[in-house]
Scaffold this motif. Structure first.
Motif, PDB file in Angstrom:
ATOM      1  N   VAL A 108      -5.974  -4.244   0.567  1.00  0.00           N
ATOM      2  CA  VAL A 108      -4.499  -5.095   1.240  1.00  0.00           C
ATOM      3  C   VAL A 108      -4.665  -5.399   2.107  1.00  0.00           C
ATOM      4  CG1 VAL A 108      -2.332  -4.062   1.386  1.00  0.00           C
ATOM      5  CG2 VAL A 108      -3.904  -3.187  -0.383  1.00  0.00           C
ATOM      6  N   HIS A 109      -3.887  -7.381   2.042  1.00  0.00           N
ATOM      7  CA  HIS A 109      -4.279  -7.164   3.556  1.00  0.00           C
ATOM      8  C   HIS A 109      -2.369  -7.777   3.176  1.00  0.00           C
ATOM      9  CE1 HIS A 109      -8.179  -8.593   2.548  1.00  0.00           C
ATOM     10  NE2 HIS A 109      -8.136  -8.559   3.915  1.00  0.00           N
ATOM     11  N   PHE A 110      -1.342  -7.802   2.259  1.00  0.00           N
ATOM     12  CA  PHE A 110      -0.438  -7.949   2.897  1.00  0.00           C
ATOM     13  C   PHE A 110       0.504  -7.316   2.135  1.00  0.00           C
ATOM     14  CE2 PHE A 110      -2.384 -12.270   2.321  1.00  0.00           C
ATOM     15  CZ  PHE A 110      -1.752 -13.185   2.799  1.00  0.00           C
ATOM     16  N   LEU A 111       1.622  -6.981   2.802  1.00  0.00           N
ATOM     17  CA  LEU A 111       2.443  -5.994   2.121  1.00  0.00           C
ATOM     18  C   LEU A 111       3.837  -5.965   2.304  1.00  0.00           C
ATOM     19  CD1 LEU A 111       1.407  -3.227   5.429  1.00  0.00           C
ATOM     20  CD2 LEU A 111       0.740  -3.426   3.651  1.00  0.00           C
ATOM     21  N   LYS A 112       4.344  -5.983   1.089  1.00  0.00           N
ATOM     22  CA  LYS A 112       5.802  -5.749   0.938  1.00  0.00           C
ATOM     23  C   LYS A 112       7.397  -5.406   1.268  1.00  0.00           C
ATOM     24  CE  LYS A 112       8.838  -6.870  -3.352  1.00  0.00           C
ATOM     25  NZ  LYS A 112       9.170  -6.478  -4.785  1.00  0.00           N
ATOM     26  N   ARG A 113       7.934  -6.400   2.183  1.00  0.00           N
ATOM     27  CA  ARG A 113       9.436  -5.514   2.033  1.00  0.00           C
ATOM     28  C   ARG A 113      10.348  -6.203   1.801  1.00  0.00           C
ATOM     29  NH1 ARG A 113      11.828  -1.513   5.030  1.00  0.00           N
ATOM     30  NH2 ARG A 113      13.966  -2.440   6.678  1.00  0.00           N
ATOM     31  N   LEU A 114      11.667  -5.590   1.909  1.00  0.00           N
ATOM     32  CA  LEU A 114      12.616  -6.358   0.830  1.00  0.00           C
ATOM     33  C   LEU A 114      11.294  -7.758  -0.632  1.00  0.00           C
ATOM     34  CD1 LEU A 114      14.920  -6.459   3.140  1.00  0.00           C
ATOM     35  CD2 LEU A 114      14.681  -5.324   1.156  1.00  0.00           C
ATOM     36  N   ALA A 115      12.025  -8.569  -0.273  1.00  0.00           N
ATOM     37  CA  ALA A 115      12.016  -9.734  -1.141  1.00  0.00           C
ATOM     38  C   ALA A 115      10.122 -10.452  -0.534  1.00  0.00           C
ATOM     39  CB  ALA A 115      12.445 -11.148  -1.741  1.00  0.00           C
ATOM     40  N   ASN A 116      10.378 -10.002   1.030  1.00  0.00           N
ATOM     41  CA  ASN A 116       9.141 -10.353   1.307  1.00  0.00           C
ATOM     42  C   ASN A 116       7.442 -10.289   1.191  1.00  0.00           C
ATOM     43  OD1 ASN A 116      10.861 -13.397   2.377  1.00  0.00           O
ATOM     44  ND2 ASN A 116      11.949 -11.829   3.485  1.00  0.00           N
ATOM     45  N   TRP A 117       6.582 -10.776   1.841  1.00  0.00           N
ATOM     46  CA  TRP A 117       5.304 -10.330   2.151  1.00  0.00           C
ATOM     47  C   TRP A 117       4.473 -10.404   3.447  1.00  0.00           C
ATOM     48  CZ3 TRP A 117       7.033 -11.649  -2.605  1.00  0.00           C
ATOM     49  CH2 TRP A 117       7.540 -11.168  -4.312  1.00  0.00           C
ATOM     50  N   TYR A 118       3.282  -9.595   4.064  1.00  0.00           N
ATOM     51  CA  TYR A 118       3.240  -9.950   5.477  1.00  0.00           C
ATOM     52  C   TYR A 118       2.316  -9.401   5.474  1.00  0.00           C
ATOM     53  CZ  TYR A 118       8.678  -9.986   5.882  1.00  0.00           C
ATOM     54  OH  TYR A 118       9.921 -10.194   6.517  1.00  0.00           O
ATOM     55  N   CYS A 119       1.607 -10.535   6.117  1.00  0.00           N
ATOM     56  CA  CYS A 119       0.063 -10.735   6.066  1.00  0.00           C
ATOM     57  C   CYS A 119       0.009  -9.650   7.514  1.00  0.00           C
ATOM     58  CB  CYS A 119      -0.488 -11.342   6.256  1.00  0.00           C
ATOM     59  SG  CYS A 119      -2.591 -11.474   6.451  1.00  0.00           S
ATOM     60  N   LEU A 120      -0.739  -8.223   7.670  1.00  0.00           N
ATOM     61  CA  LEU A 120      -1.111  -6.651   8.448  1.00  0.00           C
ATOM     62  C   LEU A 120      -2.370  -7.248   9.321  1.00  0.00           C
ATOM     63  CD1 LEU A 120      -2.102  -3.890   7.851  1.00  0.00           C
ATOM     64  CD2 LEU A 120      -2.869  -5.719   6.111  1.00  0.00           C
ATOM     65  N   ASP A 121      -2.892  -7.776   9.030  1.00  0.00           N
ATOM     66  CA  ASP A 121      -3.880  -8.528  10.711  1.00  0.00           C
ATOM     67  C   ASP A 121      -4.398  -9.618  10.470  1.00  0.00           C
ATOM     68  OD1 ASP A 121      -4.914  -9.846   7.359  1.00  0.00           O
ATOM     69  OD2 ASP A 121      -6.988  -9.397   7.688  1.00  0.00           O
ATOM     70  N   TYR A 122      -3.552 -10.864  10.771  1.00  0.00           N
ATOM     71  CA  TYR A 122      -3.523 -12.053  10.586  1.00  0.00           C
ATOM     72  C   TYR A 122      -4.091 -11.659  12.309  1.00  0.00           C
ATOM     73  CZ  TYR A 122      -2.743 -17.058  11.374  1.00  0.00           C
ATOM     74  OH  TYR A 122      -2.891 -18.478  11.559  1.00  0.00           O
ATOM     75  N   SER A 123      -3.003 -11.534  12.996  1.00  0.00           N
ATOM     76  CA  SER A 123      -3.284 -11.438  14.313  1.00  0.00           C
ATOM     77  C   SER A 123      -2.029 -10.781  15.312  1.00  0.00           C
ATOM     78  CB  SER A 123      -2.443 -12.929  15.320  1.00  0.00           C
ATOM     79  OG  SER A 123      -0.873 -12.985  15.138  1.00  0.00           O
ATOM     80  N   ALA A 124      -2.111  -9.911  16.456  1.00  0.00           N
ATOM     81  CA  ALA A 124      -1.650  -8.948  17.231  1.00  0.00           C
ATOM     82  C   ALA A 124       0.077  -9.322  17.096  1.00  0.00           C
ATOM     83  CB  ALA A 124      -2.359  -8.819  18.505  1.00  0.00           C
TER      84      ALA A 124
END
Length: 267
Positions: free
Chosen positions: A117-133
């Motif tokens: 798992v690298h991407f997390l969903k929030r509402l209708a969007n996904w976010y990459c949690l390990d890309y950068s601080a």
């Protein structure tokens, strides 16, 4: 047997162009006898990579070259060590059918694989949690808090373990505490021990393996393996296989963290 089960390649769009041979020669020099190359599988065609560089997965046009290149080195180095052909497959919530279809097509070519798992969903969007601080910091605001990001991450890992991705679903769960990557800058005060225990129970129940990943040890804002030693020890006591992974993205990363992971030296 000294094994590295999580290695990237020159086919990684966010790695280096170090050759497969250079990774293998470094592994031989360090005494490894088995390697699995696990390049980031292409992301689903209809999924939009939310990272600024949009380079989280392999270009699907390169898949044939990836497999043929690994088949070459597998043959050429057979006398020196065992090479397995693998992929690191992203579990992306909402794209289970697309991921299963990909695995049904390419699974027969794989010796080994990892589900991460690298991407997390929030509402209708996904976010990459390990890309950068910095981007993780933005996520804490979007999700509401650092604890909310952690909660979503562990819930998503749980979904990945439970997901029906077909008969070629990876049997190893990747870096289950990757959300700790920036913990020195974004500490989380909430205790997620129960959630992690639940993940271990599910991994055990399904007969899966655990990626025991050394990359976090060399990340300055993490400074621990994924998962950390206490969790790895608990997994081992439960009978869950711990498979060391350097998560190397360049040849010199082979073996990273290994010497500082004493649990590996007692297997």
């Amino acid at each position: 047997m000294k094994r590295d089960g999580h290695i990237h390649t020159p086919f990684c769009p966010h790695g280096t162009k170090d050759t497969l041979d250079s990774y293998i020669e470094e592994a031989i020099n360090q005494g490894f006898s088995q390697l699995t190359f696990t390049e980031h599988a292409p992301l689903p065609a209809c999924f939009i990579d939310s990272t600024p560089t949009r380079d989280s997965g392999m270009n699907p046009d390169f898949l044939d070259a990836y497999f043929s290149s690994l088949q070459r080195v597998k043959r050429e180095y057979a006398a020196d060590l065992t090479i397995q052909i693998g992929l690191e497959v992203d579990y992306i919530e909402g794209f289970e059918k697309e991921t299963a279809a990909f695995l049904n097509e390419y699974g027969p070519l794989l010796d080994d694989s990892i589900l991460s798992v690298h991407f997390l969903k929030r509402l209708a969007n996904w976010y990459c949690l390990d890309y950068s601080a910095d981007l993780f910091g933005e996520m804490t605001e979007i999700f509401g808090s650092t604890g909310a990001v952690y909660k979503t991450y562990f819930e998503t890992v749980k979904r990945s373990i439970e997901a029906d991705l077909g008969s070629f679903k990876p049997k190893r769960i990747g870096h289950i505490t990757l959300v700790h990557k920036f913990q020195k800058r974004f500490p989380c005060e909430r205790d997620f021990s129960m959630e992690i225990d639940g993940l271990l129970q599910l991994i055990k129940k399904n007969g899966y393996e655990l990626d025991f990943n050394g990359a976090g040890l060399i990340k300055p804002l993490c400074c621990e393996s994924y998962p950390p030693p206490a969790i790895a020890q608990k997994a081992k006591e439960m009978g869950i296989p711990l498979i060391y992974g350097s998560d190397a993205h360049q040849a010199k990363d082979i073996g990273q963290g290994f010497k500082d992971m004493p649990l590996l030296h007692h297997n």
